[in-house]
Design a protein around this motif. Structure first.
Motif, PDB file in Angstrom:
ATOM      1  N   HIS A  31       0.844  -1.208   0.000  1.00 58.92           N
ATOM      2  CA  HIS A  31       0.000   0.000   0.000  1.00 58.92           C
ATOM      3  C   HIS A  31       0.875   1.252   0.000  1.00 58.92           C
ATOM      4  O   HIS A  31       1.754   1.401   0.847  1.00 58.92           O
ATOM      5  CB  HIS A  31      -0.892   0.007   1.240  1.00 58.92           C
ATOM      6  N   VAL A  32       0.597   2.149  -0.947  1.00 59.25           N
ATOM      7  CA  VAL A  32       1.330   3.416  -1.037  1.00 59.25           C
ATOM      8  C   VAL A  32       0.353   4.539  -1.336  1.00 59.25           C
ATOM      9  O   VAL A  32      -0.551   4.383  -2.161  1.00 59.25           O
ATOM     10  CB  VAL A  32       2.405   3.354  -2.155  1.00 59.25           C
ATOM     11  N   GLU A  33       0.509   5.657  -0.640  1.00 54.08           N
ATOM     12  CA  GLU A  33      -0.252   6.870  -0.952  1.00 54.08           C
ATOM     13  C   GLU A  33       0.739   8.004  -1.170  1.00 54.08           C
ATOM     14  O   GLU A  33       1.621   8.235  -0.345  1.00 54.08           O
ATOM     15  CB  GLU A  33      -1.228   7.215   0.173  1.00 54.08           C
ATOM     16  N   PHE A  60       3.669   5.893 -10.208  1.00 52.89           N
ATOM     17  CA  PHE A  60       4.543   5.868  -9.032  1.00 52.89           C
ATOM     18  C   PHE A  60       3.870   5.145  -7.869  1.00 52.89           C
ATOM     19  O   PHE A  60       4.487   4.317  -7.203  1.00 52.89           O
ATOM     20  CB  PHE A  60       4.929   7.290  -8.599  1.00 52.89           C
ATOM     21  N   ALA A  61       2.610   5.440  -7.605  1.00 55.77           N
ATOM     22  CA  ALA A  61       1.912   4.832  -6.469  1.00 55.77           C
ATOM     23  C   ALA A  61       1.722   3.328  -6.666  1.00 55.77           C
ATOM     24  O   ALA A  61       1.983   2.532  -5.759  1.00 55.77           O
ATOM     25  CB  ALA A  61       0.566   5.521  -6.246  1.00 55.77           C
ATOM     26  N   ILE A  97      -3.504   6.434  -4.634  1.00 54.86           N
ATOM     27  CA  ILE A  97      -3.472   5.329  -3.682  1.00 54.86           C
ATOM     28  C   ILE A  97      -3.157   4.065  -4.471  1.00 54.86           C
ATOM     29  O   ILE A  97      -3.965   3.613  -5.291  1.00 54.86           O
ATOM     30  CB  ILE A  97      -4.811   5.207  -2.941  1.00 54.86           C
ATOM     31  N   GLY A  98      -1.957   3.521  -4.241  1.00 58.09           N
ATOM     32  CA  GLY A  98      -1.495   2.347  -4.967  1.00 58.09           C
ATOM     33  C   GLY A  98      -1.686   1.075  -4.175  1.00 58.09           C
ATOM     34  O   GLY A  98      -1.559   1.072  -2.950  1.00 58.09           O
ATOM     35  N   ARG A  99      -1.989  -0.008  -4.902  1.00 58.26           N
ATOM     36  CA  ARG A  99      -2.175  -1.313  -4.271  1.00 58.26           C
ATOM     37  C   ARG A  99      -1.700  -2.404  -5.230  1.00 58.26           C
ATOM     38  O   ARG A  99      -1.554  -2.170  -6.434  1.00 58.26           O
ATOM     39  CB  ARG A  99      -3.631  -1.539  -3.904  1.00 58.26           C
ATOM     40  N   ALA A 111      -2.294  -1.464  -9.160  1.00 59.58           N
ATOM     41  CA  ALA A 111      -3.307  -0.482  -9.552  1.00 59.58           C
ATOM     42  C   ALA A 111      -3.192   0.752  -8.676  1.00 59.58           C
ATOM     43  O   ALA A 111      -2.583   0.716  -7.606  1.00 59.58           O
ATOM     44  CB  ALA A 111      -4.699  -1.089  -9.421  1.00 59.58           C
ATOM     45  N   ALA A 112      -3.803   1.827  -9.139  1.00 59.38           N
ATOM     46  CA  ALA A 112      -3.867   3.060  -8.347  1.00 59.38           C
ATOM     47  C   ALA A 112      -5.155   3.794  -8.661  1.00 59.38           C
ATOM     48  O   ALA A 112      -5.618   3.793  -9.806  1.00 59.38           O
ATOM     49  CB  ALA A 112      -2.672   3.966  -8.627  1.00 59.38           C
TER      50      ALA A 112
END
Length: 145
Positions: A31-33, A60-61, A97-99, A111-112
């Motif tokens: 998880h990235v934001e 990037f995310a 918000i990346g997942r 995905a983001a």
């Protein structure tokens, strides 16, 4: 330094990340934001972000989210991505918000979701689906001399 700190520092050291003024809000396994300001230099109309910048923050995310699941010393790079834009990116900044959708040994699908933020208003403006090629550290030891 943790591997998550190393990942964040590696991404923020990239010239395009500096140009976009990326800022990590959350960074956890899978998880990235990330946020970036909506800068006039990136807009095609007054206050409306150009699609390339939207793709960039989403990429990037998403790919960073996949990188958080790699073993120490691993890295990845985007090999494919599709972004769907469905609302203008207007406001003060974007949050992506990346997942991870599927983490494989060689390829990861990620995905983001991208939101345009304007005060208390949050508009879902884009979705990205991407594939990243994973580069894993060698487990075979040093090459023979």
């Amino acid at each position: 330094m943790t591997s998550l700190d190393h990942l964040r520092d590696t991404i923020l050291a990239m010239p395009i990340a500096a140009t976009l003024q990326l800022r990590f809000v959350q960074l956890a396994p899978g998880h990235v934001e990330i946020e970036m300001p909506i800068l006039p230099s990136l807009c095609f109309r007054q206050g409306q972000l150009q699609a390339t910048a939207i793709f960039a923050i989403a990429d990037f995310a998403a790919v960073a989210a996949a990188a958080t699941l790699l073993p120490s010393g691993g890295s990845n790079a985007t090999i494919d991505g599709t972004v769907k834009l469905f609302a203008p990116a207007r406001g003060t900044h974007l949050r992506a918000i990346g997942r991870v959708v599927d983490q494989g040994r060689q390829l990861s699908v990620c995905a983001a979701e991208v939101y345009a933020i304007d005060g208390e208003e949050r508009t879902h403006c884009a979705t990205l689906l991407a594939t990243a090629r994973n580069h894993l550290p060698s487990t075979l030891g040093p090459a023979p001399a």
